[in-house]
Design an enzyme around this catalytic site. Structure first.
Site, PDB file in Angstrom:
ATOM      1  N   PRO A 141     -36.434  30.194 -34.084  1.00 39.07           N
ATOM      2  CA  PRO A 141     -35.476  31.033 -33.412  1.00 39.07           C
ATOM      3  C   PRO A 141     -34.075  30.462 -33.626  1.00 39.07           C
ATOM      4  CG  PRO A 141     -37.240  30.301 -31.953  1.00 39.07           C
ATOM      5  CD  PRO A 141     -37.532  29.779 -33.307  1.00 39.07           C
ATOM      6  N   GLU A 142     -33.183  31.268 -34.074  1.00 39.54           N
ATOM      7  CA  GLU A 142     -31.793  30.848 -34.239  1.00 39.54           C
ATOM      8  C   GLU A 142     -31.014  31.296 -33.006  1.00 39.54           C
ATOM      9  OE1 GLU A 142     -30.278  31.739 -38.199  1.00 39.54           O
ATOM     10  OE2 GLU A 142     -32.312  31.986 -38.938  1.00 39.54           O
ATOM     11  N   HIS A 178     -51.877  26.350 -27.754  1.00 43.37           N
ATOM     12  CA  HIS A 178     -50.623  25.624 -28.015  1.00 43.37           C
ATOM     13  C   HIS A 178     -49.594  25.786 -26.891  1.00 43.37           C
ATOM     14  CE1 HIS A 178     -52.258  24.870 -31.940  1.00 43.37           C
ATOM     15  NE2 HIS A 178     -52.193  26.133 -32.289  1.00 43.37           N
ATOM     16  N   ARG A 221     -46.427  24.503 -34.106  1.00 39.16           N
ATOM     17  CA  ARG A 221     -46.058  23.449 -35.057  1.00 39.16           C
ATOM     18  C   ARG A 221     -45.518  22.200 -34.371  1.00 39.16           C
ATOM     19  NH1 ARG A 221     -42.845  26.202 -39.976  1.00 39.16           N
ATOM     20  NH2 ARG A 221     -43.222  24.193 -40.943  1.00 39.16           N
TER      21      ARG A 221
END
Length: 280
Positions: free
Chosen positions: A2-3, A93, A112
């Site tokens: 996400p930017e 996760h 990740r």
DNA sequence: CAAGAATCCTGTCAGC
DNA sequence: TGCTGACAGGATTCTT
């Protein structure tokens, strides 16, 4: 990751659900993302009231009534899950779950594990190691052609790499750098130093516009990312070059003859997409 | 000091 | 269908 637009969207979603609420129960899953969670995270959060939110670059700061702020970074694959309490088991996760006093669960999911979580004194948020070196916020007035020029002058690296460097300007990532350079008609391979001056005068408004447009659209929905409420952002449909190798760059481009389409190149290990005809 | 490469980790997709 | 390799929104840390 996400930017900036995605982080802004997530932060707004968290604010809507959490501001004013008490964290009645906290579940810590796997306590090591990029770095280990701070000591006693669960106890330090449990029972605290959430007083407000702030975004800085791609970081979310959740302020608590105990003088500490929870610092969140979503990494590449992080997302926030918001679900009613009765929705059941933690998601795959889900490394941190905040249960509110009004029956909601906010979970930090990050397959990740490039994301990070820390606590920082609220009165000294910007002194945190991860925030201290960041460049200006791109949507603030202080980020202008003069400031960008000063940051680029003398730098011996492609403009693409300079814009990904969070010390130059904070919050851009691979997608929005590609899109901003397209809007400014600048090649990602152009030297950063040569952008200082008049070209920075084109680049700054391009950066501001693409970020503003993306925030208005609720960000881009990527593979691993949805907004906190589960809605899909739709800015990915507005990408003009990112992920579009081989296509023509749109109505503004005359197309063939001579059009080679959008090209994908690799710069410092990351994909850059650009139109060699329009971007110089 | 600056710039580029390597690195962390999991999941997905294209190609065979 | 199953395997393999490339690739993915980031940013620190290590090399040159």
């Amino acid at each position: 990751m996400p930017e900036l637009p995605e982080v802004e969207t997530v932060m707004r979603g968290l604010r809507a659900r959490l501001e004013g609420r008490v964290l009645a129960r906290v579940r810590v899953g796997r306590p090591d993302l990029r770095w280990p969670f701070p000591a006693g995270l669960g106890q330090r959060l449990t029972g605290a009231r959430v007083t407000g939110f702030r975004r800085r670059a791609k970081y979310i700061l959740m302020r608590l009534d105990r003088g500490e702020s929870l610092l969140l970074h979503l990494g590449m694959s992080g997302r926030m899950l918001i679900a009613p309490e009765q929705a059941g088991d933690p998601a795959l996760h889900e490394h941190l779950s905040l249960h509110t006093d009004d029956g909601w669960r906010v979970g930090f999911v990050d397959p990740r594990r490039f994301g990070s979580v820390d606590l920082v004194p609220t009165e000294a948020e910007d002194a945190h190691k991860l925030l201290a070196g960041l460049g200006p916020e791109p949507l603030e007035a202080a980020f202008d052609a003069v400031a960008l020029s000063a940051a680029l002058r003398g730098r011996n690296t492609p403009i693409k790499a300079a814009l990904l460097d969070q010390r130059t300007v904070a919050g851009l990532g691979n997608i929005y750098v590609c899109e901003a350079l397209f809007r400014a008609r600048l090649s990602p391979q152009r030297g950063a130093d040569s952008v200082a001056g008049a070209r920075a005068g084109r680049l700054v408004p391009a950066i501001k516009a693409v970020l503003t447009d993306a925030i208005a659209a609720g960000g881009s929905s990527l593979r691993d990312y949805v907004q906190p409420d589960g809605e899909l952002g739709y800015f990915q449909h507005a990408w003009q070059v990112y992920g579009r190798a081989g296509e023509t760059c749109g109505a503004a481009c005359p197309g063939p003859p001579g059009c080679v389409g959008i090209r994908r190149i690799v710069q410092s290990g990351r994909s850059s997409f650009y139109c060699p005809r329009r971007q110089r």
